[in-house]
Design a protein around this motif. Structure first.
Motif, PDB file in Angstrom:
ATOM      1  N   LEU A  64      25.585  32.609  45.648  1.00 57.21           N
ATOM      2  CA  LEU A  64      26.592  32.262  46.163  1.00 57.21           C
ATOM      3  C   LEU A  64      27.594  32.624  45.024  1.00 57.21           C
ATOM      4  O   LEU A  64      26.965  32.319  43.846  1.00 57.21           O
ATOM      5  N   ALA A  65      28.795  33.365  45.556  1.00 56.04           N
ATOM      6  CA  ALA A  65      30.489  33.678  44.414  1.00 56.04           C
ATOM      7  C   ALA A  65      30.563  32.455  44.770  1.00 56.04           C
ATOM      8  O   ALA A  65      31.287  32.352  45.330  1.00 56.04           O
ATOM      9  N   GLY A  66      31.546  31.299  43.648  1.00 54.74           N
ATOM     10  CA  GLY A  66      33.210  30.703  43.158  1.00 54.74           C
ATOM     11  C   GLY A  66      34.010  31.621  42.902  1.00 54.74           C
ATOM     12  O   GLY A  66      34.075  32.828  41.344  1.00 54.74           O
ATOM     13  N   PHE A  67      35.156  31.379  42.699  1.00 55.90           N
ATOM     14  CA  PHE A  67      36.243  32.071  42.315  1.00 55.90           C
ATOM     15  C   PHE A  67      37.153  30.948  41.873  1.00 55.90           C
ATOM     16  O   PHE A  67      37.448  29.887  42.036  1.00 55.90           O
ATOM     17  N   VAL A  68      38.321  31.119  40.605  1.00 57.00           N
ATOM     18  CA  VAL A  68      38.994  30.117  40.449  1.00 57.00           C
ATOM     19  C   VAL A  68      39.623  29.942  41.324  1.00 57.00           C
ATOM     20  O   VAL A  68      40.544  28.804  41.008  1.00 57.00           O
ATOM     21  N   ASN A  69      40.835  31.456  41.927  1.00 55.20           N
ATOM     22  CA  ASN A  69      41.701  30.685  42.384  1.00 55.20           C
ATOM     23  C   ASN A  69      41.447  32.127  43.891  1.00 55.20           C
ATOM     24  O   ASN A  69      41.897  32.516  44.060  1.00 55.20           O
ATOM     25  N   PRO A  70      40.926  30.884  44.787  1.00 58.54           N
ATOM     26  CA  PRO A  70      40.295  31.758  46.481  1.00 58.54           C
ATOM     27  C   PRO A  70      41.171  32.021  47.107  1.00 58.54           C
ATOM     28  O   PRO A  70      41.244  33.126  47.965  1.00 58.54           O
ATOM     29  N   ALA A  71      42.744  31.304  47.214  1.00 65.35           N
ATOM     30  CA  ALA A  71      43.406  31.403  48.109  1.00 65.35           C
ATOM     31  C   ALA A  71      44.124  33.157  47.465  1.00 65.35           C
ATOM     32  O   ALA A  71      44.682  33.445  47.582  1.00 65.35           O
ATOM     33  N   GLY A  72      43.845  34.112  46.269  1.00 69.02           N
ATOM     34  CA  GLY A  72      44.337  35.193  45.747  1.00 69.02           C
ATOM     35  C   GLY A  72      43.647  36.035  46.406  1.00 69.02           C
ATOM     36  O   GLY A  72      43.457  37.771  45.862  1.00 69.02           O
ATOM     37  N   LEU A  73      42.674  36.141  46.765  1.00 70.72           N
ATOM     38  CA  LEU A  73      41.589  36.732  47.557  1.00 70.72           C
ATOM     39  C   LEU A  73      42.037  37.961  48.575  1.00 70.72           C
ATOM     40  O   LEU A  73      42.690  36.980  49.240  1.00 70.72           O
ATOM     41  N   LEU A  74      41.639  39.272  48.605  1.00 65.05           N
ATOM     42  CA  LEU A  74      42.815  39.904  49.380  1.00 65.05           C
ATOM     43  C   LEU A  74      41.362  39.569  50.841  1.00 65.05           C
ATOM     44  O   LEU A  74      40.615  40.016  51.360  1.00 65.05           O
ATOM     45  N   ALA A  75      42.236  39.843  51.717  1.00 62.14           N
ATOM     46  CA  ALA A  75      41.068  39.499  53.470  1.00 62.14           C
ATOM     47  C   ALA A  75      41.397  40.938  53.767  1.00 62.14           C
ATOM     48  O   ALA A  75      42.830  41.600  53.896  1.00 62.14           O
ATOM     49  N   GLY A  96      39.874  41.639  56.657  1.00 61.66           N
ATOM     50  CA  GLY A  96      38.868  41.598  58.181  1.00 61.66           C
ATOM     51  C   GLY A  96      37.836  41.130  58.267  1.00 61.66           C
ATOM     52  O   GLY A  96      37.078  42.037  57.495  1.00 61.66           O
ATOM     53  N   ASP A  97      36.957  41.450  59.684  1.00 64.46           N
ATOM     54  CA  ASP A  97      35.373  41.008  59.567  1.00 64.46           C
ATOM     55  C   ASP A  97      35.001  40.153  58.614  1.00 64.46           C
ATOM     56  O   ASP A  97      33.404  40.398  58.102  1.00 64.46           O
ATOM     57  N   ASN A  98      36.171  38.794  59.102  1.00 65.46           N
ATOM     58  CA  ASN A  98      35.316  38.130  57.634  1.00 65.46           C
ATOM     59  C   ASN A  98      34.690  38.074  56.654  1.00 65.46           C
ATOM     60  O   ASN A  98      34.442  37.210  55.545  1.00 65.46           O
ATOM     61  N   LEU A  99      35.624  38.740  55.772  1.00 62.17           N
ATOM     62  CA  LEU A  99      35.018  39.716  54.272  1.00 62.17           C
ATOM     63  C   LEU A  99      36.056  39.607  53.711  1.00 62.17           C
ATOM     64  O   LEU A  99      37.861  39.605  53.924  1.00 62.17           O
ATOM     65  N   TYR A 100      36.597  38.960  52.875  1.00 64.80           N
ATOM     66  CA  TYR A 100      37.348  38.563  51.370  1.00 64.80           C
ATOM     67  C   TYR A 100      36.601  39.921  50.507  1.00 64.80           C
ATOM     68  O   TYR A 100      35.648  40.170  49.899  1.00 64.80           O
ATOM     69  N   GLN A 101      37.885  40.047  49.396  1.00 60.51           N
ATOM     70  CA  GLN A 101      37.274  41.045  48.093  1.00 60.51           C
ATOM     71  C   GLN A 101      38.731  40.577  47.215  1.00 60.51           C
ATOM     72  O   GLN A 101      39.008  39.607  47.463  1.00 60.51           O
ATOM     73  N   GLU A 102      37.697  41.105  45.765  1.00 59.50           N
ATOM     74  CA  GLU A 102      38.037  40.009  44.785  1.00 59.50           C
ATOM     75  C   GLU A 102      39.782  41.390  43.788  1.00 59.50           C
ATOM     76  O   GLU A 102      39.880  42.608  44.529  1.00 59.50           O
ATOM     77  N   THR A 103      40.579  40.148  43.702  1.00 61.33           N
ATOM     78  CA  THR A 103      42.115  40.621  43.224  1.00 61.33           C
ATOM     79  C   THR A 103      42.119  39.867  41.962  1.00 61.33           C
ATOM     80  O   THR A 103      41.246  38.802  40.989  1.00 61.33           O
ATOM     81  N   ALA A 104      42.872  40.857  41.190  1.00 58.66           N
ATOM     82  CA  ALA A 104      43.349  40.414  39.751  1.00 58.66           C
ATOM     83  C   ALA A 104      43.614  38.555  39.606  1.00 58.66           C
ATOM     84  O   ALA A 104      43.679  38.227  38.994  1.00 58.66           O
ATOM     85  N   ALA A 105      44.497  38.009  41.181  1.00 60.39           N
ATOM     86  CA  ALA A 105      44.591  36.958  41.198  1.00 60.39           C
ATOM     87  C   ALA A 105      44.051  36.229  41.274  1.00 60.39           C
ATOM     88  O   ALA A 105      43.788  34.473  41.407  1.00 60.39           O
ATOM     89  N   SER A 106      42.927  36.178  42.310  1.00 59.48           N
ATOM     90  CA  SER A 106      41.511  35.449  42.469  1.00 59.48           C
ATOM     91  C   SER A 106      40.969  35.457  40.958  1.00 59.48           C
ATOM     92  O   SER A 106      39.978  34.220  41.307  1.00 59.48           O
ATOM     93  N   GLY A 107      40.790  36.156  40.306  1.00 57.94           N
ATOM     94  CA  GLY A 107      39.787  36.100  38.504  1.00 57.94           C
ATOM     95  C   GLY A 107      38.540  36.551  39.293  1.00 57.94           C
ATOM     96  O   GLY A 107      38.157  37.149  40.460  1.00 57.94           O
ATOM     97  N   VAL A 108      37.800  35.978  38.272  1.00 55.86           N
ATOM     98  CA  VAL A 108      36.565  36.915  38.384  1.00 55.86           C
ATOM     99  C   VAL A 108      35.698  36.282  39.135  1.00 55.86           C
ATOM    100  O   VAL A 108      35.733  35.019  38.394  1.00 55.86           O
TER     101      VAL A 108
END
Length: 262
Positions: A175-186, A188-200
Protein backbone atom coordinates in the motif's frame (compact mmCIF):
# COMPACT_ATOMS: atom_id res chain seq x y z
CA UNK A 1 -22.93 47.09 -11.27
CA UNK A 2 -24.63 47.65 -7.94
CA UNK A 3 -22.38 46.31 -5.15
CA UNK A 4 -25.18 44.30 -3.55
CA UNK A 5 -26.02 42.68 -6.89
CA UNK A 6 -22.38 41.73 -7.46
CA UNK A 7 -22.09 40.26 -3.97
CA UNK A 8 -25.31 38.29 -4.41
CA UNK A 9 -24.05 37.02 -7.77
CA UNK A 10 -20.98 35.53 -6.12
CA UNK A 11 -23.27 33.84 -3.60
CA UNK A 12 -25.33 32.29 -6.40
CA UNK A 13 -22.18 31.02 -8.11
CA UNK A 14 -20.82 29.58 -4.85
CA UNK A 15 -24.01 27.65 -4.08
CA UNK A 16 -24.16 26.41 -7.66
CA UNK A 17 -20.65 24.95 -7.20
CA UNK A 18 -21.71 23.36 -3.91
CA UNK A 19 -24.78 21.84 -5.53
CA UNK A 20 -22.60 20.39 -8.29
CA UNK A 21 -20.38 18.70 -5.69
CA UNK A 22 -23.45 17.32 -3.88
CA UNK A 23 -24.85 16.00 -7.17
CA UNK A 24 -21.55 14.21 -7.87
CA UNK A 25 -21.52 12.73 -4.37
CA UNK A 26 -25.05 11.38 -4.73
CA UNK A 27 -24.34 10.07 -8.24
CA UNK A 28 -21.46 7.99 -6.80
CA UNK A 29 -23.21 6.71 -3.71
CA UNK A 30 -22.80 3.13 -5.01
CA UNK A 31 -19.30 3.57 -6.49
CA UNK A 32 -16.77 1.25 -4.85
CA UNK A 33 -14.11 3.16 -2.92
CA UNK A 34 -15.54 6.59 -3.82
CA UNK A 35 -14.68 9.49 -1.50
CA UNK A 36 -17.09 12.39 -1.16
CA UNK A 37 -16.17 15.94 -2.15
CA UNK A 38 -16.45 18.93 0.15
CA UNK A 39 -16.46 22.49 -1.18
CA UNK A 40 -14.45 25.08 0.77
CA UNK A 41 -15.42 28.76 0.55
CA UNK A 42 -13.64 31.98 1.44
CA UNK A 43 -14.76 35.61 1.54
CA UNK A 44 -13.55 38.06 -1.09
CA UNK A 45 -11.63 41.29 -0.50
CA UNK A 46 -13.19 44.06 1.58
CA UNK A 47 -13.84 47.65 0.63
CA UNK A 48 -12.39 49.53 3.60
CA UNK A 49 -13.87 53.00 3.94
CA UNK A 50 -12.53 53.55 7.43
CA UNK A 51 -9.85 51.54 9.18
CA UNK A 52 -10.75 50.10 12.60
CA UNK A 53 -8.96 52.13 15.25
CA UNK A 54 -8.47 55.14 12.98
CA UNK A 55 -7.96 58.48 14.73
CA UNK A 56 -11.29 60.31 14.96
CA UNK A 57 -10.25 63.26 17.08
CA UNK A 58 -7.37 64.14 19.35
CA UNK A 59 -6.93 61.24 21.73
CA UNK A 60 -9.89 59.34 20.29
CA UNK A 61 -9.91 56.31 18.00
CA UNK A 62 -12.88 54.67 16.34
CA UNK A 63 -13.70 51.34 17.99
CA UNK A 64 -14.89 49.89 14.69
CA UNK A 65 -14.28 50.65 11.05
CA UNK A 66 -16.34 50.56 7.88
CA UNK A 67 -15.53 47.39 5.93
CA UNK A 68 -17.91 46.21 3.23
CA UNK A 69 -17.45 42.69 1.92
CA UNK A 70 -17.62 41.85 -1.77
CA UNK A 71 -18.89 38.30 -1.67
CA UNK A 72 -17.61 34.75 -1.65
CA UNK A 73 -15.68 32.39 -3.88
CA UNK A 74 -14.75 28.72 -3.97
CA UNK A 75 -11.35 28.33 -2.31
CA UNK A 76 -11.11 24.67 -3.27
CA UNK A 77 -12.65 21.23 -3.10
CA UNK A 78 -11.46 18.49 -0.79
CA UNK A 79 -11.80 14.74 -0.94
CA UNK A 80 -12.89 13.38 2.44
CA UNK A 81 -10.91 10.16 2.93
CA UNK A 82 -12.92 8.58 5.71
CA UNK A 83 -13.33 4.82 5.39
CA UNK A 84 -16.54 3.64 3.73
CA UNK A 85 -18.59 0.72 4.97
CA UNK A 86 -17.33 -2.77 4.11
CA UNK A 87 -19.48 -4.91 1.84
CA UNK A 88 -18.87 -8.65 2.03
CA UNK A 89 -18.84 -10.22 -1.42
CA UNK A 90 -17.20 -13.59 -0.86
CA UNK A 91 -15.19 -13.19 -4.06
CA UNK A 92 -11.55 -14.23 -3.52
CA UNK A 93 -10.13 -11.38 -5.63
CA UNK A 94 -12.17 -8.64 -3.94
CA UNK A 95 -10.16 -6.78 -1.30
CA UNK A 96 -10.90 -3.82 0.95
CA UNK A 97 -8.48 -1.59 2.85
CA UNK A 98 -9.45 -1.20 6.50
CA UNK A 99 -7.79 2.10 7.35
CA UNK A 100 -5.43 4.38 5.47
CA UNK A 101 -3.57 3.63 2.26
CA UNK A 102 -4.05 3.08 -1.45
CA UNK A 103 -3.48 0.27 -3.90
CA UNK A 104 -0.89 1.12 -6.55
CA UNK A 105 -1.59 0.56 -10.24
CA UNK A 106 0.30 1.20 -13.46
CA UNK A 107 -1.28 3.46 -16.09
CA UNK A 108 -0.81 2.80 -19.83
CA UNK A 109 1.86 5.53 -19.98
CA UNK A 110 3.89 3.91 -17.21
CA UNK A 111 2.88 6.35 -14.47
CA UNK A 112 1.69 5.11 -11.09
CA UNK A 113 -1.82 5.89 -9.92
CA UNK A 114 -3.59 5.07 -6.66
CA UNK A 115 -7.01 3.64 -5.89
CA UNK A 116 -9.19 2.40 -3.05
CA UNK A 117 -11.32 0.21 -5.32
CA UNK A 118 -10.27 -3.40 -4.75
CA UNK A 119 -12.30 -5.18 -7.44
CA UNK A 120 -9.35 -7.18 -8.70
CA UNK A 121 -9.47 -9.45 -11.73
CA UNK A 122 -7.16 -11.93 -13.37
CA UNK A 123 -5.89 -11.13 -16.85
CA UNK A 124 -5.44 -13.86 -19.52
CA UNK A 125 -1.73 -13.85 -18.57
CA UNK A 126 -2.60 -14.36 -14.88
CA UNK A 127 -1.71 -10.81 -13.74
CA UNK A 128 -3.79 -9.18 -10.99
CA UNK A 129 -5.52 -6.08 -12.40
CA UNK A 130 -8.21 -3.62 -11.39
CA UNK A 131 -11.68 -3.71 -12.92
CA UNK A 132 -10.50 -1.03 -15.39
CA UNK A 133 -7.60 -3.21 -16.56
CA UNK A 134 -4.70 -1.51 -14.74
CA UNK A 135 -2.10 -3.97 -13.34
CA UNK A 136 -1.09 -3.77 -9.71
CA UNK A 137 2.27 -2.38 -8.64
CA UNK A 138 4.29 -4.42 -7.77
CA UNK A 139 3.22 -6.88 -10.44
CA UNK A 140 1.64 -10.12 -9.21
CA UNK A 141 1.05 -13.08 -11.55
CA UNK A 142 -1.05 -16.08 -10.55
CA UNK A 143 -0.10 -19.52 -11.88
CA UNK A 144 -2.43 -20.88 -14.55
CA UNK A 145 -3.17 -24.02 -12.53
CA UNK A 146 -3.91 -22.22 -9.25
CA UNK A 147 -6.93 -23.78 -7.57
CA UNK A 148 -7.55 -21.05 -4.98
CA UNK A 149 -6.16 -17.65 -3.98
CA UNK A 150 -5.62 -16.41 -0.44
CA UNK A 151 -4.79 -12.77 0.36
CA UNK A 152 -3.63 -12.13 3.90
CA UNK A 153 -4.24 -9.00 5.97
CA UNK A 154 -0.66 -7.93 5.25
CA UNK A 155 -1.20 -8.31 1.49
CA UNK A 156 0.58 -11.63 1.04
CA UNK A 157 -0.87 -13.47 -1.97
CA UNK A 158 -0.75 -17.28 -1.80
CA UNK A 159 -2.20 -19.93 -4.11
CA UNK A 160 -3.00 -23.61 -3.80
CA UNK A 161 -1.51 -25.76 -6.55
CA UNK A 162 -2.39 -29.32 -7.56
CA UNK A 163 -0.23 -31.87 -5.78
CA UNK A 164 0.93 -29.42 -3.08
CA UNK A 165 -0.60 -29.44 0.37
CA UNK A 166 1.06 -26.20 1.46
CA UNK A 167 0.05 -22.89 -0.17
CA UNK A 168 2.68 -21.18 -2.31
CA UNK A 169 3.36 -17.45 -1.95
CA UNK A 170 3.36 -15.65 -5.32
CA UNK A 171 3.54 -11.98 -4.37
CA UNK A 172 2.93 -9.15 -1.94
CA UNK A 173 0.34 -6.39 -2.33
CA UNK A 174 1.82 -3.22 -0.88
CA UNK A 175 0.00 0.00 0.00
CA UNK A 176 0.97 3.64 -0.44
CA UNK A 177 0.27 6.35 2.11
CA UNK A 178 0.27 10.15 1.78
CA UNK A 179 0.79 12.93 4.29
CA UNK A 180 -2.06 14.91 2.69
CA UNK A 181 -4.35 12.59 0.70
CA UNK A 182 -6.79 15.48 0.16
CA UNK A 183 -4.16 16.97 -2.17
CA UNK A 184 -4.30 14.04 -4.60
CA UNK A 185 -5.45 14.68 -8.17
CA UNK A 186 -8.67 12.81 -8.99
CA UNK A 187 -8.41 11.23 -12.44
CA UNK A 188 -11.73 9.40 -12.60
CA UNK A 189 -11.99 5.59 -12.87
CA UNK A 190 -11.51 5.53 -9.07
CA UNK A 191 -7.91 6.69 -9.60
CA UNK A 192 -5.78 9.37 -7.96
CA UNK A 193 -2.38 10.74 -8.83
CA UNK A 194 0.40 12.25 -6.75
CA UNK A 195 0.76 16.05 -6.66
CA UNK A 196 3.02 18.50 -4.87
CA UNK A 197 0.18 19.10 -2.39
CA UNK A 198 -0.27 15.41 -1.52
CA UNK A 199 3.40 14.83 -0.86
CA UNK A 200 5.56 11.89 -1.89
CA UNK A 201 3.92 8.47 -1.38
CA UNK A 202 5.29 6.16 1.29
CA UNK A 203 5.10 2.50 0.30
CA UNK A 204 4.70 -0.11 2.97
CA UNK A 205 3.14 -3.39 4.04
CA UNK A 206 -0.53 -3.39 4.99
CA UNK A 207 -1.04 -3.18 8.74
CA UNK A 208 2.29 -1.45 9.35
CA UNK A 209 3.38 2.21 9.55
CA UNK A 210 -0.18 3.56 9.99
CA UNK A 211 -1.37 1.73 6.86
CA UNK A 212 -4.62 -0.20 6.98
CA UNK A 213 -5.06 -3.96 6.82
CA UNK A 214 -6.39 -5.79 3.78
CA UNK A 215 -9.59 -7.81 4.03
CA UNK A 216 -10.21 -10.46 1.39
CA UNK A 217 -13.70 -11.15 0.06
CA UNK A 218 -14.97 -7.64 0.73
CA UNK A 219 -15.14 -4.23 -0.93
CA UNK A 220 -15.11 -0.72 0.53
CA UNK A 221 -18.30 1.13 -0.28
CA UNK A 222 -18.64 4.85 -0.92
CA UNK A 223 -18.36 7.08 2.16
CA UNK A 224 -21.25 9.25 0.93
CA UNK A 225 -24.02 9.58 3.53
CA UNK A 226 -27.27 10.15 1.63
CA UNK A 227 -29.08 11.86 4.52
CA UNK A 228 -26.17 14.25 5.09
CA UNK A 229 -26.02 15.09 1.37
CA UNK A 230 -29.79 15.73 1.27
CA UNK A 231 -29.51 18.14 4.21
CA UNK A 232 -26.62 19.93 2.49
CA UNK A 233 -28.64 20.09 -0.72
CA UNK A 234 -31.60 21.71 1.02
CA UNK A 235 -29.28 24.21 2.72
CA UNK A 236 -27.62 25.08 -0.61
CA UNK A 237 -31.00 25.46 -2.28
CA UNK A 238 -32.29 27.83 0.41
CA UNK A 239 -29.08 29.88 0.36
CA UNK A 240 -29.30 30.06 -3.45
CA UNK A 241 -32.88 31.34 -3.16
CA UNK A 242 -31.86 33.98 -0.62
CA UNK A 243 -29.09 35.22 -2.93
CA UNK A 244 -31.52 35.51 -5.83
CA UNK A 245 -33.89 37.47 -3.56
CA UNK A 246 -31.04 39.88 -2.83
CA UNK A 247 -30.60 40.32 -6.57
CA UNK A 248 -34.31 41.08 -6.96
CA UNK A 249 -34.28 43.48 -4.00
CA UNK A 250 -31.23 45.36 -5.32
CA UNK A 251 -32.82 45.58 -8.76
CA UNK A 252 -36.02 46.95 -7.23
CA UNK A 253 -34.07 49.59 -5.28
CA UNK A 254 -32.31 50.68 -8.47
CA UNK A 255 -35.66 50.99 -10.26
CA UNK A 256 -37.07 53.10 -7.41
CA UNK A 257 -33.98 55.31 -7.53
CA UNK A 258 -34.32 55.75 -11.28
CA UNK A 259 -37.97 56.75 -10.93
CA UNK A 260 -37.16 59.21 -8.14
CA UNK A 261 -34.46 60.87 -10.28
CA UNK A 262 -36.93 61.35 -13.11
Amino acid sequence: MNAAMWTAKTGVQAQDAKLQAIANNLANVNTTGFKRDRVVFEDLFYQVERQPGAAQAEGMNTPVGVQLGNGVRVAGTQKVFTTGSLQTTGQPLDIAIQGQGFLQVELPGGETAYTRAGQLQRSPEGRLMTAQGYPLVPDITLPENAKSVTIGENGTVSVSLPGNTAPQEVGQITLAGFVNPAGLLALGDNLYQETAASGVPTEGIAGEEALGAIKQGALEGSNVQVVEEMVDMITAQRTYEMSTKVLSAADGMLQNLAQAVR
